[in-house]
Every structure is written in structure tokens, then in C-alpha cells.
Design a protein around this motif. Sequence first.
Motif, short mmCIF file in Angstrom:
data_model
loop_
_atom_site.label_atom_id
_atom_site.label_comp_id
_atom_site.label_asym_id
_atom_site.label_seq_id
_atom_site.Cartn_x
_atom_site.Cartn_y
_atom_site.Cartn_z
N CYS A 104 0.72 -1.02 0.06
CA CYS A 104 -0.12 -0.12 0.08
C CYS A 104 0.72 1.25 0.00
CB CYS A 104 -1.04 0.09 1.17
SG CYS A 104 -0.26 -0.03 2.82
N THR A 105 2.01 1.01 -0.11
CA THR A 105 3.13 2.40 0.05
C THR A 105 3.86 2.64 -1.47
OG1 THR A 105 4.70 0.86 1.05
CG2 THR A 105 3.31 2.35 2.48
N TYR A 106 4.17 1.32 -1.90
CA TYR A 106 5.17 1.48 -3.39
C TYR A 106 4.30 1.73 -4.09
CZ TYR A 106 7.82 0.13 -7.30
OH TYR A 106 8.49 0.24 -8.56
N GLN A 107 4.34 2.85 -5.09
CA GLN A 107 3.43 3.20 -6.12
C GLN A 107 4.27 2.89 -7.55
OE1 GLN A 107 2.30 7.23 -6.08
NE2 GLN A 107 0.61 6.76 -5.14
N PHE A 108 3.69 2.49 -8.45
CA PHE A 108 4.36 2.14 -9.85
C PHE A 108 3.15 2.58 -10.77
CE2 PHE A 108 1.70 -1.38 -8.27
CZ PHE A 108 1.10 -1.85 -9.48
N TYR A 109 3.81 2.82 -12.10
CA TYR A 109 2.95 3.15 -13.06
C TYR A 109 2.49 2.12 -13.73
CZ TYR A 109 1.55 5.66 -17.30
OH TYR A 109 0.42 6.31 -18.10
N GLU A 110 1.15 2.11 -13.57
CA GLU A 110 0.12 0.88 -14.34
C GLU A 110 -0.11 1.46 -15.73
OE1 GLU A 110 -1.48 -2.29 -15.52
OE2 GLU A 110 -0.36 -2.29 -13.63
N THR A 132 -0.87 1.77 -6.30
CA THR A 132 -0.29 0.80 -5.51
C THR A 132 -1.10 -0.36 -5.66
OG1 THR A 132 -1.85 1.12 -3.33
CG2 THR A 132 0.37 2.36 -3.67
N ALA A 133 -0.47 -1.56 -5.36
CA ALA A 133 -1.51 -2.87 -5.62
C ALA A 133 -2.61 -2.87 -4.94
CB ALA A 133 -0.20 -4.09 -5.08
N GLU A 134 -2.52 -2.34 -3.69
CA GLU A 134 -4.01 -2.13 -2.98
C GLU A 134 -4.79 -1.35 -3.50
OE1 GLU A 134 -5.17 -1.56 1.70
OE2 GLU A 134 -3.69 -0.04 0.72
N GLN A 135 -4.32 -0.43 -4.06
CA GLN A 135 -5.35 0.45 -4.77
C GLN A 135 -5.93 -0.08 -6.12
OE1 GLN A 135 -2.47 3.90 -5.62
NE2 GLN A 135 -3.71 5.01 -4.32
N LEU A 136 -5.27 -0.80 -6.84
CA LEU A 136 -5.82 -1.58 -8.07
C LEU A 136 -6.88 -2.53 -7.36
CD1 LEU A 136 -2.50 -2.30 -10.13
CD2 LEU A 136 -4.55 -0.99 -10.72
N VAL A 137 -6.71 -3.23 -6.59
CA VAL A 137 -7.55 -4.31 -5.97
C VAL A 137 -8.78 -3.65 -5.36
CG1 VAL A 137 -8.09 -5.92 -4.25
CG2 VAL A 137 -5.97 -6.16 -5.37
N ASN A 138 -8.75 -2.32 -4.62
CA ASN A 138 -9.76 -1.66 -4.39
C ASN A 138 -10.54 -1.16 -5.59
OD1 ASN A 138 -9.46 -2.14 -1.73
ND2 ASN A 138 -8.21 -0.41 -1.48
N GLN A 139 -10.06 -0.71 -6.71
CA GLN A 139 -10.85 -0.09 -7.88
C GLN A 139 -11.34 -1.33 -8.59
OE1 GLN A 139 -7.76 1.33 -10.67
NE2 GLN A 139 -7.28 3.07 -9.46
#
Length: 172
Positions: free
Chosen positions: A70-76, A84-91
Motif C-alpha cells: 500500500c506504499t510502493y507506487q508504480f505506473y500501471e 499501489t497494488a492495494e489501490q488496484l484491488v480496491n478499484q
Amino acid sequence: MNSYYVDLIKKLFPNAKIIIDRFHIVQMLNRAVNSMRTDLMNRFDNNSKNYKLFKRNWKLFLKRYDDLNCTYQFYERSQREWVTAEQLVNQGLQLADQDFRKAYWDYQRLLEVIDDPTPSKIKIFKQCLTEVNQKYSGSRSEASKADKALLTLYDKFDSRHYSFRTPILSLY
């Protein structure tokens, strides 16, 4: 966990105790959730951001939620944004229907119980199985794939042998 195997084993070895390891229990619900993710993904146009969200990030939906970064951001690239990976799952969960969201959180609950089988977590998971059984007491044909997997667990487990503390789970 195939019922034909169970019947065969009972005939060949009448005194045997039938057991199923945790791997196969997790695998059963994992496959159901992944199949539901695929069904959900296929509702979208193949070139849409939503389709690509479920297609490219399928592993994230099968990973423990607590283990998502939930802290490491990457360009998707498919979403054209930093996430973040958590943001993708929440989306994905926001886009999903109620059945998929429920299946996802039921799967997460199972993973949590398997990793840390405290009595309170086991009780909550058993209650989840009971609720699913009550919901479909009239007709199980309407159950989602994940609910069918949970119903199988409910049907197979004998409460006397239902323990996540041991490396294997006993049935019947």
C-alpha cells in the motif's frame, strides 16, 4: 474432495478417516474466485481499462489483502496512472458485482484462518459457512461459484474434526 473418491474409499477402506489438507481447501475457493474474476473481466470490452485491470493484475486478486503493498507506487500502463497494488484491488472491487466482492472477502477470510487459526477466526469462518448454507437452503443452483465451494466445505466438514490447527483437516 470428489464425492466419487470418498464413496470409493469408504467401500475399500471402511475404517479409514478421510482427511483433506489445507492446500486443497484453499485451492478450491481460489479457483472459484479466479473463475468469477474472469467472468467479470469478460463483461467489459477487451480494450477497456476495466478489462485490463482484471486481466493484467489477476495475481493481486488472489493474494492476501494484508500482503498487498500500500506504499510502493508504480505506473500501471493499463490504467495510465501511478497506483499501489492495494489501490488496484480496491478499484477492481468497486467495479465488481456484489457476488464477486463477497467471494473475494470470503476467500480472504479463509486465507486469514489458514495463516493464523485462532479460535475467534475459526468461529467467524464457520459462521460464514453456516450463513451461506442457510442462504441457499431452498435451492443451491442459484449460488455463485464461490458460494458453491463454501457449500461444499459446509457439507463435507464434520464439526468434530473441523480444525485449522493441524496440517490437515478431517472430514466425515
